[in-house]
Design a protein around this motif. Structure first.
Motif, PDB file in Angstrom:
ATOM      1  N   VAL A  52       0.843  -1.400  -0.095  1.00 15.45           N
ATOM      2  CA  VAL A  52      -0.139  -0.017  -0.041  1.00 15.45           C
ATOM      3  C   VAL A  52       0.981   1.134   0.013  1.00 15.45           C
ATOM      4  N   CYS A  53       0.147   2.405  -0.363  1.00 16.85           N
ATOM      5  CA  CYS A  53       1.186   3.566  -0.341  1.00 16.85           C
ATOM      6  C   CYS A  53       0.650   4.562   0.669  1.00 16.85           C
ATOM      7  N   GLU A  54       1.051   3.973   1.880  1.00 18.23           N
ATOM      8  CA  GLU A  54       0.602   4.766   3.318  1.00 18.23           C
ATOM      9  C   GLU A  54       1.474   4.249   4.371  1.00 18.23           C
ATOM     10  N   VAL A  55       1.563   5.004   5.582  1.00 16.35           N
ATOM     11  CA  VAL A  55       2.194   4.738   6.701  1.00 16.35           C
ATOM     12  C   VAL A  55       1.423   3.489   7.078  1.00 16.35           C
ATOM     13  N   VAL A  56       1.702   2.413   7.574  1.00 15.63           N
ATOM     14  CA  VAL A  56       1.337   1.333   8.367  1.00 15.63           C
ATOM     15  C   VAL A  56       2.170   0.848   9.776  1.00 15.63           C
ATOM     16  N   PRO A  57       1.619   0.195  10.562  1.00 16.70           N
ATOM     17  CA  PRO A  57       2.258  -0.598  11.613  1.00 16.70           C
ATOM     18  C   PRO A  57       3.067  -1.793  10.980  1.00 16.70           C
ATOM     19  N   ALA A  58       4.104  -1.961  11.709  1.00 19.18           N
ATOM     20  CA  ALA A  58       4.807  -3.207  11.656  1.00 19.18           C
ATOM     21  C   ALA A  58       5.304  -3.522  12.878  1.00 19.18           C
ATOM     22  N   GLN A  59       5.700  -5.012  12.996  1.00 18.91           N
ATOM     23  CA  GLN A  59       6.216  -5.547  14.457  1.00 18.91           C
ATOM     24  C   GLN A  59       7.466  -6.248  14.137  1.00 18.91           C
ATOM     25  N   MET A  60       8.227  -5.991  15.083  1.00 21.95           N
ATOM     26  CA  MET A  60       9.575  -6.921  15.297  1.00 21.95           C
ATOM     27  C   MET A  60       9.702  -7.644  16.478  1.00 21.95           C
ATOM     28  N   THR A  61       9.821  -8.931  16.623  1.00 24.22           N
ATOM     29  CA  THR A  61      10.141  -9.837  17.730  1.00 24.22           C
ATOM     30  C   THR A  61      11.569  -9.749  17.788  1.00 24.22           C
ATOM     31  N   TYR A  62      12.146  -9.645  19.180  1.00 28.29           N
ATOM     32  CA  TYR A  62      13.673  -9.655  19.206  1.00 28.29           C
ATOM     33  C   TYR A  62      14.003 -10.121  20.692  1.00 28.29           C
ATOM     34  N   GLU A  63      15.338 -10.815  20.805  1.00 26.83           N
ATOM     35  CA  GLU A  63      15.716 -11.076  22.201  1.00 26.83           C
ATOM     36  C   GLU A  63      16.902 -10.048  22.492  1.00 26.83           C
ATOM     37  N   ASP A  64      16.934  -9.463  23.564  1.00 25.51           N
ATOM     38  CA  ASP A  64      17.852  -8.673  24.161  1.00 25.51           C
ATOM     39  C   ASP A  64      19.165  -9.372  24.719  1.00 25.51           C
ATOM     40  N   HIS A  65      20.162  -8.874  24.975  1.00 26.26           N
ATOM     41  CA  HIS A  65      21.441  -9.468  25.366  1.00 26.26           C
ATOM     42  C   HIS A  65      21.368 -10.254  26.677  1.00 26.26           C
ATOM     43  N   GLN A  66      20.183 -10.204  27.494  1.00 25.95           N
ATOM     44  CA  GLN A  66      19.812 -10.877  28.665  1.00 25.95           C
ATOM     45  C   GLN A  66      18.967 -12.150  28.127  1.00 25.95           C
ATOM     46  N   GLY A  67      18.533 -12.189  26.983  1.00 18.30           N
ATOM     47  CA  GLY A  67      17.742 -13.483  26.421  1.00 18.30           C
ATOM     48  C   GLY A  67      16.137 -13.333  26.667  1.00 18.30           C
ATOM     49  N   GLN A  68      15.915 -11.985  26.995  1.00 16.32           N
ATOM     50  CA  GLN A  68      14.393 -11.586  27.220  1.00 16.32           C
ATOM     51  C   GLN A  68      13.819 -11.516  25.802  1.00 16.32           C
ATOM     52  N   ARG A  69      12.698 -11.745  25.548  1.00 19.36           N
ATOM     53  CA  ARG A  69      12.262 -11.491  24.354  1.00 19.36           C
ATOM     54  C   ARG A  69      10.983 -10.412  24.519  1.00 19.36           C
ATOM     55  N   HIS A  70      11.205  -9.722  23.341  1.00 21.58           N
ATOM     56  CA  HIS A  70      10.522  -8.376  22.892  1.00 21.58           C
ATOM     57  C   HIS A  70       9.737  -8.300  21.792  1.00 21.58           C
ATOM     58  N   THR A  71       8.728  -7.641  21.747  1.00 22.41           N
ATOM     59  CA  THR A  71       7.903  -7.090  20.476  1.00 22.41           C
ATOM     60  C   THR A  71       7.704  -5.731  20.297  1.00 22.41           C
ATOM     61  N   VAL A  72       8.241  -5.258  19.403  1.00 26.60           N
ATOM     62  CA  VAL A  72       8.071  -3.574  19.246  1.00 26.60           C
ATOM     63  C   VAL A  72       7.377  -3.362  18.123  1.00 26.60           C
ATOM     64  N   GLU A  73       6.385  -2.501  18.398  1.00 27.63           N
ATOM     65  CA  GLU A  73       5.526  -1.882  16.849  1.00 27.63           C
ATOM     66  C   GLU A  73       6.027  -0.681  16.642  1.00 27.63           C
ATOM     67  N   TYR A  74       6.096  -0.436  15.425  1.00 30.54           N
ATOM     68  CA  TYR A  74       6.729   0.938  14.681  1.00 30.54           C
ATOM     69  C   TYR A  74       6.158   1.231  13.427  1.00 30.54           C
ATOM     70  N   GLN A  75       6.109   2.232  12.971  1.00 32.95           N
ATOM     71  CA  GLN A  75       5.270   3.011  11.755  1.00 32.95           C
ATOM     72  C   GLN A  75       6.401   2.767  10.566  1.00 32.95           C
ATOM     73  N   VAL A  76       5.810   2.193   9.578  1.00 33.13           N
ATOM     74  CA  VAL A  76       6.668   2.372   8.199  1.00 33.13           C
ATOM     75  C   VAL A  76       5.914   2.592   6.929  1.00 33.13           C
ATOM     76  N   MET A  77       6.735   2.996   6.020  1.00 32.86           N
ATOM     77  CA  MET A  77       5.834   3.189   4.909  1.00 32.86           C
ATOM     78  C   MET A  77       5.645   1.942   4.077  1.00 32.86           C
ATOM     79  N   GLY A  78       4.512   1.855   3.531  1.00 37.95           N
ATOM     80  CA  GLY A  78       4.186   0.686   2.812  1.00 37.95           C
ATOM     81  C   GLY A  78       4.971   0.312   1.404  1.00 37.95           C
TER      82      GLY A  78
END
Length: 84
Positions: A52-78
Motif C-alpha cells: 500500500v502507499c501509506e504509513v502502516v504499523p509493523a512489528q519486530m520480535t527480538y531477544e535482548d542481550h539477557q535473553g528476554q524476548r520483546h515485541t516492538v511496534e513501529y510505523q513504516v511506509m508501505g
C-alpha cells in the motif's frame, strides 16, 4: 488391578504431556517512538509490509542481550508506492 494401574499411569502421562504443549505467552507489544533505545541481540521475526502507499504499523520480535524476548511496534511506509 494391573489394568487400573496402567490406566492411572497413562492418565498421568497424558496430563504431563498436555502441560508441556501449552503455548508460551507472547511478550507485550512495546510502541517505538523516536529516540527509544533498543537492546537487540537477535531478531526472531519481522512482520511483512503490505503493498500500500501509506504509513502502516509493523512489528519486530527480538531477544535482548539477557535473553528476554520483546515485541516492538513501529510505523513504516508501505511497499506499494510507485517510484515513476
Amino acid at each position: 488391578m494391573k489394568h487400573l494401574i496402567a490406566l492411572l499411569l497413562a492418565g498421568i502421562a497424558t496430563t504431563a504431556l498436555a502441560g508441556e504443549t501449552t503455548p508460551t505467552s507472547q511478550p507485550t507489544v512495546e510502541h517505538y517512538s523516536y529516540g527509544t533505545t533498543l537492546d537487540i541481540a537477535n531478531v526472531i521475526s519481522m512482520s511483512s509490509i503490505p503493498k500500500v502507499c501509506e504509513v502502516v504499523p509493523a512489528q519486530m520480535t527480538y531477544e535482548d542481550h539477557q535473553g528476554q524476548r520483546h515485541t516492538v511496534e513501529y510505523q513504516v511506509m508501505g511497499d506499494g508506492c510507485s517510484t515513476h
